[in-house]
Scaffold this motif. Structure first.
Motif, PDB file in Angstrom:
ATOM      1  N   ALA A   1      29.009  30.971  74.267  1.00 45.43           N
ATOM      2  CA  ALA A   1      28.171  32.168  74.329  1.00 45.43           C
ATOM      3  C   ALA A   1      27.995  32.740  72.926  1.00 45.43           C
ATOM      4  O   ALA A   1      28.673  32.345  71.984  1.00 45.43           O
ATOM      5  CB  ALA A   1      28.804  33.221  75.239  1.00 45.43           C
TER       6      ALA A   1
ATOM      7  N   SER B   1      28.195  36.452  70.892  1.00 50.79           N
ATOM      8  CA  SER B   1      28.765  37.789  71.001  1.00 50.79           C
ATOM      9  C   SER B   1      28.152  38.651  69.900  1.00 50.79           C
ATOM     10  O   SER B   1      28.005  38.188  68.766  1.00 50.79           O
ATOM     11  CB  SER B   1      30.285  37.730  70.835  1.00 50.79           C
TER      12      SER B   1
ATOM     13  N   ALA C   1      24.512  38.276  66.007  1.00 51.21           N
ATOM     14  CA  ALA C   1      25.351  37.569  66.976  1.00 51.21           C
ATOM     15  C   ALA C   1      26.216  36.534  66.273  1.00 51.21           C
ATOM     16  O   ALA C   1      25.917  36.110  65.152  1.00 51.21           O
ATOM     17  CB  ALA C   1      24.485  36.877  68.029  1.00 51.21           C
TER      18      ALA C   1
ATOM     19  N   SER D   1      21.812  37.893  71.737  1.00 48.29           N
ATOM     20  CA  SER D   1      23.115  38.289  71.180  1.00 48.29           C
ATOM     21  C   SER D   1      24.265  38.185  72.175  1.00 48.29           C
ATOM     22  O   SER D   1      25.432  38.144  71.763  1.00 48.29           O
ATOM     23  CB  SER D   1      23.046  39.714  70.627  1.00 48.29           C
ATOM     24  N   SER D   2      23.959  38.132  73.476  1.00 45.67           N
ATOM     25  CA  SER D   2      25.024  37.998  74.480  1.00 45.67           C
ATOM     26  C   SER D   2      24.768  36.846  75.445  1.00 45.67           C
ATOM     27  O   SER D   2      25.400  36.766  76.506  1.00 45.67           O
ATOM     28  CB  SER D   2      25.177  39.304  75.271  1.00 45.67           C
TER      29      SER D   2
ATOM     30  N   GLU E   1      35.371  30.871  76.961  1.00 44.11           N
ATOM     31  CA  GLU E   1      35.274  32.106  77.728  1.00 44.11           C
ATOM     32  C   GLU E   1      36.429  33.049  77.368  1.00 44.11           C
ATOM     33  O   GLU E   1      37.575  32.638  77.237  1.00 44.11           O
ATOM     34  CB  GLU E   1      35.311  31.802  79.231  1.00 44.11           C
TER      35      GLU E   1
ATOM     36  N   ILE F   1      30.789  32.062  70.148  1.00 39.19           N
ATOM     37  CA  ILE F   1      32.147  31.844  70.635  1.00 39.19           C
ATOM     38  C   ILE F   1      32.129  30.540  71.431  1.00 39.19           C
ATOM     39  O   ILE F   1      31.121  30.175  72.015  1.00 39.19           O
ATOM     40  CB  ILE F   1      32.671  33.018  71.498  1.00 39.19           C
TER      41      ILE F   1
ATOM     42  N   LYS G   1      36.954  36.062  71.331  1.00 37.51           N
ATOM     43  CA  LYS G   1      36.234  36.975  70.460  1.00 37.51           C
ATOM     44  C   LYS G   1      35.611  36.168  69.323  1.00 37.51           C
ATOM     45  O   LYS G   1      36.045  35.056  69.031  1.00 37.51           O
ATOM     46  CB  LYS G   1      37.191  38.030  69.895  1.00 37.51           C
ATOM     47  N   PRO G   2      34.593  36.714  68.664  1.00 40.46           N
ATOM     48  CA  PRO G   2      34.014  35.989  67.528  1.00 40.46           C
ATOM     49  C   PRO G   2      35.086  35.694  66.484  1.00 40.46           C
ATOM     50  O   PRO G   2      35.967  36.506  66.232  1.00 40.46           O
ATOM     51  CB  PRO G   2      32.975  36.966  66.976  1.00 40.46           C
TER      52      PRO G   2
ATOM     53  N   THR H   1      24.803  33.287  77.321  1.00 41.59           N
ATOM     54  CA  THR H   1      25.859  32.303  77.584  1.00 41.59           C
ATOM     55  C   THR H   1      25.253  30.920  77.751  1.00 41.59           C
ATOM     56  O   THR H   1      24.041  30.773  77.940  1.00 41.59           O
ATOM     57  CB  THR H   1      26.637  32.655  78.857  1.00 41.59           C
TER      58      THR H   1
END
Length: 312
Positions: free
Chosen positions: A285, A287, A126, A259-260, A132, A129, A135-136, A262
């Motif tokens: 979060a 990503s 992961a 990994s996802s 909202e 970020i 992207k990483p 928030t």
């Protein structure tokens, strides 16, 4: 074009030989029989089977406050005690990973590649970020005092230039690459100054005394008044990694549940300080990422021939 930066990298590396985290209590062979009863090979932990050692690189003065809510969330989803360990410098975290003295860690992209080149058995899963829809990735920014006459990288030649650390992705590797593209040999065309942290680099440049120009990640630049950005480059997002020797169920928990995740998920879990302004400024979060995501850094290592890309 001949890229002669080895001398600069070797000098920089000499400044970061402290291996504080690597010397911490705990062994690469601290073992557990978790999973052995079901036929799986025995897993190993950095310390013991009830504890996950969470290593972080000390890239800002607020490192612990930024990462403690994440450490606490890892404890919640894995059921393990999480021991927060902030390394003394980038090199110490690399050496700790190679020695098997971390279970989970937050690296920079450069330190991850360096650690794996040195034999560390770790896997990225992961990257943070901060907003909202983002992207990483984040920006390495070239900065000067806001009243400086410097307007482009080519004008860094002959100047005192602040970097973060010889193992910093956005504070050294990408800046070195960009200086070379601008026709500046860091080994002889500038006077390098290693500030140690991103916010320290930004501060020194804003003051205009120790450094005429410099580099830092975008969040540190935004937080420091008195700076002018003259160039910036997107770099791969910093990876969260786990040790390959952990039990499969722990690795699955980290991959599936972190990994996802928030900031809202972490707040709903009742994690202390997850709603603090400092944490919200640095985390929105995670990503998912994988090893291939960091091939760009490997390519830049080949171009720059950076000594820190390899651990001897």
């Amino acid at each position: 074009m001949k890229l002669s930066i080895s001398k600069t990298l070797a000098v920089g590396a000499a400044l970061v030989l402290s291996l504080g985290l690597a010397a911490c209590t705990g062994s690469a062979n601290a073992s557990s029989t978790d999973g052995a009863s079901s036929g799986a090979s025995a897993a190993t932990f950095a310390k013991d089977s009830s504890t996950l050692v969470f290593g972080v690189v000390p890239d800002t003065v607020n490192t612990q406050s930024n990462y403690q809510p994440i450490a606490d969330y890892i404890a919640k989803i894995t059921g393990k005690k999480v021991e927060y360990r902030e390394s003394s410098d980038y090199t110490a975290l690399i050496q700790a990973a190679i020695a098997g003295q971390i279970d989970v860690a937050s690296f920079s992209g450069f330190t991850y590649v360096t650690a794996t080149n040195g034999g560390a058995k770790i896997t990225p899963f992961a990257s943070i970020i901060t907003k909202e829809g983002q992207k990483p990735g984040y920006y390495s920014e070239a900065v000067v005092p806001e009243k400086s006459s410097i307007t482009k990288l080519e004008e860094f030649k002959g100047k005192k230039v602040c970097f973060v650390d010889p193992s910093s992705t956005s504070g050294y590797l990408f800046p070195t690459y960009n200086l070379l593209k601008a026709g500046i040999d860091p080994a002889k065309d500038i006077t390098p100054v290693f500030a140690g942290k991103h916010d320290a680099s930004a501060l020194k440049v804003s003051q205009g005394a120790e450094c005429d120009a410099g580099f830092a990640e975008d969040s540190a630049v935004e937080a420091q008044p008195g700076l002018k950005v003259v160039a910036k480059t997107m770099v791969p997002g910093a990876p969260m990694v786990f040790s390959n020797t952990l039990p499969d169920e722990i690795k699955k928990d980290l991959s599936d549940k972190l990994s996802s995740v928030t900031i809202a998920d972490i707040q709903k879990a009742g994690i202390k300080n997850a709603d603090s302004d400092g944490f919200k400024a640095t985390f929105f979060a995670f990503s998912p990422v994988d090893d291939k995501y960091y091939d760009q850094i490997r390519d830049i290592c080949k171009v720059t021939k950076a000594a820190q890309c390899e651990v001897k």
